[in-house]
Design a protein around this motif. Structure first.
Motif, PDB file in Angstrom:
ATOM      1  N   LEU A   1       0.448  -1.127  -0.202  1.00 11.24           N
ATOM      2  CA  LEU A   1       0.040  -0.041   0.063  1.00 11.24           C
ATOM      3  C   LEU A   1       1.031   1.328  -0.309  1.00 11.24           C
ATOM      4  N   LEU A   2       1.826   1.131   0.587  1.00 12.00           N
ATOM      5  CA  LEU A   2       2.619   2.543   0.864  1.00 12.00           C
ATOM      6  C   LEU A   2       3.724   2.798  -0.498  1.00 12.00           C
ATOM      7  N   ALA A   3       4.382   1.657  -0.941  1.00 14.60           N
ATOM      8  CA  ALA A   3       4.236   1.432  -2.568  1.00 14.60           C
ATOM      9  C   ALA A   3       3.566   2.379  -3.101  1.00 14.60           C
ATOM     10  N   ALA A   4       2.187   2.682  -2.990  1.00 14.11           N
ATOM     11  CA  ALA A   4       1.155   3.211  -4.298  1.00 14.11           C
ATOM     12  C   ALA A   4       0.464   4.644  -3.736  1.00 14.11           C
ATOM     13  N   HIS A   5       0.540   4.531  -2.353  1.00  8.55           N
ATOM     14  CA  HIS A   5       0.416   5.489  -1.501  1.00  8.55           C
ATOM     15  C   HIS A   5       1.497   6.018  -0.783  1.00  8.55           C
ATOM     16  N   PRO A   6       2.175   6.787  -0.961  1.00  9.28           N
ATOM     17  CA  PRO A   6       3.645   6.678   0.371  1.00  9.28           C
ATOM     18  C   PRO A   6       2.664   7.973   1.547  1.00  9.28           C
ATOM     19  N   VAL A   7       3.536   8.110   2.707  1.00  5.35           N
ATOM     20  CA  VAL A   7       3.212   8.484   3.552  1.00  5.35           C
ATOM     21  C   VAL A   7       3.373  10.496   3.116  1.00  5.35           C
ATOM     22  N   ALA A   8       2.992  11.142   3.865  1.00  3.09           N
ATOM     23  CA  ALA A   8       2.734  12.679   3.893  1.00  3.09           C
ATOM     24  C   ALA A   8       2.829  12.760   5.408  1.00  3.09           C
ATOM     25  N   ASP A   9       4.361  13.507   5.431  1.00  4.96           N
ATOM     26  CA  ASP A   9       4.726  13.501   7.106  1.00  4.96           C
ATOM     27  C   ASP A   9       4.132  14.783   7.144  1.00  4.96           C
ATOM     28  N   GLY A  10       3.365  15.038   8.017  1.00  5.09           N
ATOM     29  CA  GLY A  10       2.875  16.546   8.466  1.00  5.09           C
ATOM     30  C   GLY A  10       4.110  17.889   9.740  1.00  5.09           C
ATOM     31  N   TYR A  11       5.044  16.841   9.701  1.00  6.37           N
ATOM     32  CA  TYR A  11       5.734  17.741  10.889  1.00  6.37           C
ATOM     33  C   TYR A  11       7.498  16.955  10.887  1.00  6.37           C
ATOM     34  N   SER A  12       8.015  18.104  10.786  1.00  7.38           N
ATOM     35  CA  SER A  12       9.690  17.242  11.065  1.00  7.38           C
ATOM     36  C   SER A  12      10.079  18.455  11.004  1.00  7.38           C
ATOM     37  N   GLY A  13      11.594  18.409  12.267  1.00  7.59           N
ATOM     38  CA  GLY A  13      12.078  18.945  13.061  1.00  7.59           C
ATOM     39  C   GLY A  13      13.149  19.179  11.904  1.00  7.59           C
ATOM     40  N   LEU A  14      13.707  18.284  10.730  1.00  6.17           N
ATOM     41  CA  LEU A  14      15.424  18.442  10.523  1.00  6.17           C
ATOM     42  C   LEU A  14      15.625  19.262  10.167  1.00  6.17           C
ATOM     43  N   PRO A  15      14.973  20.806   9.688  1.00  6.78           N
ATOM     44  CA  PRO A  15      16.013  21.721   9.548  1.00  6.78           C
ATOM     45  C   PRO A  15      16.680  22.459  11.260  1.00  6.78           C
ATOM     46  N   TRP A  16      16.254  22.175  12.180  1.00 15.11           N
ATOM     47  CA  TRP A  16      16.757  23.084  13.364  1.00 15.11           C
ATOM     48  C   TRP A  16      17.794  21.967  13.815  1.00 15.11           C
ATOM     49  N   ALA A  17      17.197  20.532  13.570  1.00 15.06           N
ATOM     50  CA  ALA A  17      18.266  19.475  14.315  1.00 15.06           C
ATOM     51  C   ALA A  17      19.728  19.523  13.357  1.00 15.06           C
ATOM     52  N   LEU A  18      19.251  19.530  11.920  1.00  4.37           N
ATOM     53  CA  LEU A  18      20.570  19.893  11.169  1.00  4.37           C
ATOM     54  C   LEU A  18      21.612  21.309  11.430  1.00  4.37           C
ATOM     55  N   ARG A  19      21.137  22.175  12.131  1.00  6.72           N
ATOM     56  CA  ARG A  19      22.084  22.641  11.960  1.00  6.72           C
ATOM     57  C   ARG A  19      22.532  23.173  13.644  1.00  6.72           C
ATOM     58  N   GLN A  20      22.175  21.945  14.475  1.00 10.46           N
ATOM     59  CA  GLN A  20      23.135  20.890  15.562  1.00 10.46           C
ATOM     60  C   GLN A  20      24.174  20.928  15.609  1.00 10.46           C
ATOM     61  N   LEU A  21      24.080  19.892  13.994  1.00  8.10           N
ATOM     62  CA  LEU A  21      24.986  19.544  13.706  1.00  8.10           C
ATOM     63  C   LEU A  21      26.229  19.658  13.040  1.00  8.10           C
ATOM     64  N   SER A  22      27.373  19.525  13.528  1.00  2.67           N
ATOM     65  CA  SER A  22      28.365  20.093  13.391  1.00  2.67           C
ATOM     66  C   SER A  22      29.157  19.615  12.001  1.00  2.67           C
ATOM     67  N   TRP A  23      28.740  18.270  11.681  1.00  5.56           N
ATOM     68  CA  TRP A  23      29.055  17.719  10.890  1.00  5.56           C
ATOM     69  C   TRP A  23      27.389  16.509  10.246  1.00  5.56           C
ATOM     70  N   HIS A  24      26.473  16.299   9.745  1.00  7.79           N
ATOM     71  CA  HIS A  24      26.456  15.288   9.058  1.00  7.79           C
ATOM     72  C   HIS A  24      26.059  14.962   7.818  1.00  7.79           C
ATOM     73  N   ASP A  25      25.348  13.375   7.923  1.00 10.81           N
ATOM     74  CA  ASP A  25      25.770  12.887   6.316  1.00 10.81           C
ATOM     75  C   ASP A  25      24.331  12.578   5.621  1.00 10.81           C
TER      76      ASP A  25
END
Length: 438
Positions: A113-137
């Motif tokens: 089902l997810l292959a045809a109807h993927p998840v639309a995630d309504g909230y992610s704090g990724l930008p601020w989390a990345l800014r707190q890391l000195s390095w990320h991949d």
């Protein structure tokens, strides 16, 4: 030359040129006066000449196995509940999805089902989390994050709202500038990972990104304080790609409800196509926004208060109003708001589905924030586990498709339609706003 012509003329007059030559066999024999018998020896048959370069003998071509079929076409919800195929989804793991799905296995049904109807995630704090890391991949995976490109693909995430909220700290006293920095960081993040992410501003761009195998990335929500009590700031942020604004925590959307300026903010958001996020807002504010807004509203991080008493969770009365207004409650995967286990999160989804309706419930990962995670939902790769739990509870595929992708698309289309319908309305002047606040 004259002698030759005389000879030819004499021969022509005698008729010798018109008489064909007589073969030797037709000359009469001087003894009998009869014609001679022609020679009867058979003509010897020669053997055919051998070919100079005999053609090589070709071996039969091997029979190749037929190529596996591609993934089934994903579906775009048309508003009638019937899926409409729009294109190819995430191309990852084609061999896995080419096999027939066992209807008795919830995990296999969830992945299909997810292959045809993927998840639309309504909230992610990724930008601020990345800014707190000195390095990320972020491209190949980073243990310091709860979401990255490999885990987004493993969790079948097709779209996500990247929050540009600014936490309490040194930047909180200048929310406008800090929000601009956050938006700028998100745009650079998308540009740095073109094979995994793509910027989207509306439902059409989100569908295009998903069909190209990218994660549609929508900017927002932003704090209401980032507007600086200015409609001009709202228009400027929207021009940079902002898609949603959280109204709570402002002077014009407090415990008593919306002020006249707050109502103008909601109307201007309708005109621009910016979604109003009511998570954390008072019930009076939420009800007034539901009455004023012509576009659907969202609650990006709200569960059910009847199951867990949290300030951001919604009462059953408010859930009923959300269902009547065709809004969207995005249930967070948060131990504090919805419980410490995957079953408790599913209980919240069941409750919202029953009270507000299956077209008014969605998912909000709240990953890469300070929220604690429920068991078995540690990162964005865990979405198939949650969908398998709902499959075991008897959710039909059509309602699961609305939960993961269709409802967010409906809200985005509703905001875009409202913006087109009200685009010609004159924006209020600053002087009028001052009179409204006064």
């Amino acid at each position: 030359m004259a002698d030759l012509q005389e000879d030819l003329s004499t021969t022509a007059e005698a008729g010798e040129l018109d008489t064909p030559p007589v073969p030797p066999e037709a000359i009469p024999s001087p003894d009998t006066g009869t014609l001679r018998e022609p020679a009867t020896e058979p003509v010897p048959v020669r053997d055919p000449l051998p070919l100079r370069h005999p053609l090589p003998t070709r071996e039969p071509l091997p029979v190749r196995e037929p190529l596996p079929l591609r993934d089934p076409l994903p579906a775009r919800e048309t508003g009638t509940g019937r899926p409409e195929p729009v294109g190819s989804a995430d191309p990852a793991d084609p061999a896995e999805r080419a096999d027939p799905v066992d209807p008795a296995d919830p995990a296999e049904r969830a992945r299909a089902l997810l292959a045809a109807h993927p998840v639309a995630d309504g909230y992610s704090g990724l930008p601020w989390a990345l800014r707190q890391l000195s390095w990320h991949d972020f491209e190949t995976g980073d243990s310091g994050l709860e979401s990255d490109v490999p885990r987004l693909r493993a969790g079948r995430v097709g779209a996500q709202f990247l929050s540009v909220h600014v936490p309490e700290g040194p930047r909180a006293d200048r929310p406008v500038g800090a929000t601009l920095e956050q938006i700028d960081f998100v745009r650079h993040l998308i540009a740095a990972h073109p094979e995994g992410l793509r910027l989207a501003r509306n439902s059409s761009e989100a569908a295009d990104a998903r069909n190209c195998g990218r994660v549609a990335t929508l900017i927002g929500p932003a704090c209401g304080a980032a507007l600086g009590d200015s409609l001009g700031a709202l228009r400027a942020l929207h021009s940079l790609g902002l898609c949603a604004v959280t109204l709570s925590g402002t002077s014009w959307a407090g415990p008593g409800g919306l002020t006249p300026f707050g109502e103008e903010v909601v109307r201007e958001m309708n005109r621009l196509g910016v979604l109003a996020d009511l998570s954390g807002a008072s019930e009076a504010t939420a009800r007034r926004v539901l009455a004023v807004s012509k576009a659907p509203v969202i609650f990006t991080r709200s569960g059910v208060r009847a199951l867990r008493d949290h300030p951001a969770n919604l009462t059953d009365e408010l859930l009923t109003a959300v269902g009547a207004a065709k809004g969207l409650c995005l249930v967070p995967l948060s131990a504090d708001r919805t419980g410490p286990s995957v079953r408790e999160v599913a209980d919240h989804l069941d409750h919202v589905r029953r009270i507000a309706g299956p077209e008014c419930v969605g998912l909000s990962g709240t990953y890469d924030t300070t929220e604690a995670r429920p068991d078995e939902l540690a990162d964005t790769a865990s979405y198939p586990r949650l969908i398998a739990e709902l499959v075991e509870r008897g959710w039909p595929d059509a309602e699961l498709a609305l939960l993961t992708w269709g409802n967010v698309q409906r809200v985005l289309r509703g905001a875009d339609f409202t913006a087109r319908a009200t685009r010609d309305r004159r924006a209020p002047s600053t002087a009028r706003m001052e009179r409204l606040d006064g």
